[in-house]
Design an enzyme around this catalytic site. Structure first.
Site, short mmCIF file in Angstrom:
data_model
loop_
_atom_site.label_atom_id
_atom_site.label_comp_id
_atom_site.label_asym_id
_atom_site.label_seq_id
_atom_site.Cartn_x
_atom_site.Cartn_y
_atom_site.Cartn_z
N ASP A 67 7.90 -0.16 30.62
CA ASP A 67 7.53 0.95 31.48
C ASP A 67 7.14 2.14 30.59
OD1 ASP A 67 8.89 2.01 34.69
OD2 ASP A 67 7.11 2.66 33.60
C1 GLC Z 1 5.92 4.81 35.82
C2 GLC Z 1 6.62 3.83 36.73
C3 GLC Z 1 5.97 2.48 36.77
C4 GLC Z 1 4.47 2.64 36.66
C5 GLC Z 1 4.20 3.14 35.25
C6 GLC Z 1 2.70 3.38 35.01
O1 GLC Z 1 6.84 5.55 35.08
O2 GLC Z 1 8.02 3.64 36.51
O3 GLC Z 1 6.37 1.85 38.01
O4 GLC Z 1 3.82 1.41 36.88
O5 GLC Z 1 4.92 4.32 34.94
O6 GLC Z 1 2.26 4.44 35.81
#
Ligand code: GLC
Length: 706
Positions: free
Chosen positions: A267
């Site tokens: 993430d």
């Molecule tokens: C965010 C979220 C994740 C998302 C990623 C890209 O922090 O936790 O669900 O897909 O970053 O935006």
């Protein structure tokens, strides 16, 4: 260890790549990163995250268009040394230009086939804008409605969430993810993210292996079995180890035990965040922990790029681990067809965005996602006659308000307001009187034959980093309802939200209550379709609705404890100041007709295989859709088992007076659990079986597994 798929293309490239080019494939950068073109040209970027914020779900984002993505792709394919295409990713969570209900609303349809179609349509629209990969479906089990991200998952039950997760993967990827109208999917957030203490995002959790296996992991395993190409590792620290640095999850379970042959992306900046967690002292230690745990691609932070050459030089990371990650990433790019078709046809988008069948399906899914919680004296469906008050803050809010969180590309102009949809439906048969403010509504209410109150949450009150400490309606809305109710006008409440809300007082005030999880582009029309009975309500709760936030975490598949709630006069696991049960249980929802259940039969149809069936009859005067639910309980096992667990469901549509026999096959898949040795186990002994309309009611029987 499961091997990534090997192919001539992948092996040829791996043999040609320098270490720097290999490390480059493990790097994902956001599309607003500085010097992005130069880094792509130098082979330092494997993927581009089309977005510009860590909480994109609630941050306005620049629209993505194919021309932009193709421009970056030309640099990668035509100007870098090996011409390896980039994989473009975006949070296409529940629709693209056409927005479907938020995922928990999709789960409320209990209709995997419909959800698969919704995600197939979403893929078609997003792929036309040059997006190759979506960071969806999110399948974190949510048991705490304070957590803003229950909006993005499929609720509290592993079985229902698993059926939805596999349907979403099939919808996004299709039988061939290299098709120009499909996306690579991403099962997230692996794993246990929903166990975040206090329902607060990014917090810590404590989950035993036993609970992990039986509650949080099943939807991910279902997604892997459905062929999901990628997973995203979660932010959460479980039991003292951030899961992104946990080799047991990222390699032993996911890759060795389950045979996952795609890749794992972290993430947002998770590698770098290990320094914040305090388990890495510097970028190199963070990179070493994550890569050796089984992470394959780093999202937006650059610890791998900065540290891997040194880590390999000193043997802290094996070259074989880097090659394995590179192969996994290149293999996914190959399965997405990027080596043969790296560019997107820039002429397609206008023909697929908001396509009539997409919009029509969005209306169906939205209508099926609405849950009738109360309908006293058949207040619903409404007849379009007399004067109808349409009151409250959501009655005439912009239609895009109904999109919910994570709708980066939703076409706001395509969304109708509830008021306009109401007026369209009422035509000249009824007069719609509108007031957004309570004092105006009170003044008008006395002139209305009935009033509809449109209440609920802003899209920005749920989603990432949007956790709340209460589950009340937003400020002022209950007072608004009380003020109108004092006029004794027949009152229907429609509540729109991103999570369960505690509605006991509102349910006292209103004759009927309909709840919708942010229903998307066609939400307004769908609400009106259900209110007037043009669409039979079929929604069932995928998550328990508590009486108050004090009950949280609350979920139906809880353990019996040594003091089950059996009414005996002794201490029990409850509060002294409130009832134990939720306000509305998992699986609950009303229609405009009624159904009876009779004749439960459970018979053996072979060795340790059973067939359970009931007769379901429509005893009302309207057609209706019933979601018949099968629950089981393992009465005695070597580990404590839930009071009941969902193990099957079937939707049946019945005309008034019609009856259908609904049957379920029961075998080890329904009766087992991950036992003391963490393998699927069915223990000899008796099982209690229920078949009914929700987790709180049903005909009960038993069977014995010998
Ligand atoms: C965010 C979220 C994740 C998302 C990623 C890209 O922090 O936790 O669900 O897909 O970053 O935006």
């Amino acid at each position: 260890m499961s091997d990534p798929r090997r192919s001539e293309t992948v092996e040829r490239l791996v043999a040609q790549m320098t270490l720097e080019e290999k490390v480059g494939q493990l790097q994902q950068l956001s599309s607003d990163s500085p010097n992005l073109d130069e880094k792509i040209r130098a082979g330092k970027v494997g993927s581009v995250l089309l977005g510009s914020s860590a909480t994109a779900g609630n941050t306005p984002q620049k629209r993505v268009v194919a021309e932009f993505v193709n421009r970056l792709q030309r640099i990668a394919v035509e100007e870098s040394r090996l011409g390896i295409p980039i994989l473009s990713g975006r949070d296409v969570i529940h629709g693209h230009r056409t927005v479907f209900p938020i995922p928990i609303g999709q789960a409320a349809t209990w209709d995997p086939a419909s959800v698969e179609t919704a995600n197939e349509m979403t893929a078609r629209e997003a792929a036309a804008d040059g997006i190759h990969w979506t960071f969806a479906p999110m399948m974190d089990i949510g048991r705490d409605a304070r957590w803003g991200r229950v909006a993005e998952g499929y609720g509290e039950d592993p079985f229902l969430a698993s059926r939805m997760a596999e349907a979403a993967v099939r919808g996004y990827q299709g039988p061939d993810p290299s098709a120009p109208d499909r996306l690579a999917a991403c099962a997230k957030h692996f794993a246990g993210y929903g166990a975040s203490e206090g329902g607060r995002d990014y917090n810590v959790g404590e989950v035993s292996e036993y609970t992990m296996r039986n509650v949080y992991l099943p939807p991910f395993h279902a997604a892997v079995k459905a062929g999901v190409l990628t997973l995203m590792s979660a932010f959460i620290d479980l039991g003292g180890l951030p899961v992104s640095a946990d080799p047991h999850l990222m390699t032993e379970v996911l890759k060795n035990e389950w045979g996952f042959d795609g890749f794992v992306v972290t993430d947002w900046a998770v590698v770098e965040e290990l320094l914040e967690h305090g388990i890495a002292g510097n970028d190199a230690e963070a990179a070493e922990l994550c890569l050796n745990a089984g992470i394959d691609m780093e999202m937006v932070s650059e610890c791998f790029a900065a540290s891997l050459p040194g880590l390999i030089a000193r043997g802290a990371v094996e070259m074989s681990r880097v090659d394995d990650a590179v192969r996994r990433i290149l293999s996914v790019k190959e399965r997405c067809g990027l080596f043969v078709r790296p560019y997107t046809d820039e002429t397609v988008a206008p023909f697929v965005h908001l396509r009539a069948d997409h919009v029509a399906h969005a209306r169906r899914v939205a209508a099926d996602s609405l849950v009738v919680l109360k309908n006293a004296g058949r207040a619903l469906p409404l007849t379009p006659s007399g004067r109808i008050g349409a009151f409250g803050p959501l009655a005439d809010c912009p239609g895009s308000f109904l999109f919910g969180t994570w709708t980066l590309d939703g076409a706001a102009e395509a969304a109708q307001t509830i008021l306009s949809a109401l007026k369209e439906r009422a035509g000249s048969d009824a007069k719609i009187l509108h007031a957004a403010l309570a004092d105006d509504a009170v003044a008008l209410a006395r002139h209305c034959d009935r009033a509809i109150l449109f209440l609920g949450e802003s899209p920005g009150r749920s989603g990432e980093d949007r956790c709340i400490s209460t589950l009340e309606l937003p400020a002022g809305q209950l007072e608004f309802a009380k003020a109108v109710a004092r006029l004794k006008v027949p009152l229907v409440a429609v509540v729109i939200g991103g999570r369960p809300l505690a509605l006991p007082e509102l349910c006292e005030l209103a004759q009927a209550v309909v709840f919708g999880f942010h229903p998307g582009t066609e939400g307004a029309r769908a609400i009106v379709d259900v209110l007037f009975g043009d669409h039979e309500p079929a929604g069932r709760l995928p998550i328990s609705f508590p009486r108050s936030v004090g009950q949280v975490p609350i979920y139906y598949n809880s353990k019996r404890t040594g003091r089950p709630m059996d009414g005996r006069t002794r201490g029990q696991s409850r509060y002294t100041d409130d009832l134990h049960a939720p306000l509305f249980p998992f699986g609950y929802g009303l229609g405009y007709t009624s159904f009876s259940y009779s004749g439960l039969q459970i018979e053996s149809v072979g060795e340790n295989r059973f067939r359970a069936q009931v007769a379901v009859r429509n005893t009302g005067d309207r057609p209706g859709v019933e979601t018949v639910q099968l629950y089981i309980r393992d009465d005695v096992a070597r580990r404590t088992r839930p009071v009941k667990e969902l193990r099957g469901f079937q939707k049946v549509r019945l005309e008034p007076g019609a009856e259908a026999v609904v049957a379920f096959e029961i075998g080890p898949e329904q009766l087992g659990y991950f036992g003391p040795d963490h393998t699927w186990t069915v223990e000899p002994g008796t099982f209690t079986v229920w078949i009914g309309p929700n987790s709180d009611e049903g005909l009960c029987g038993a069977l014995e597994w010998v």
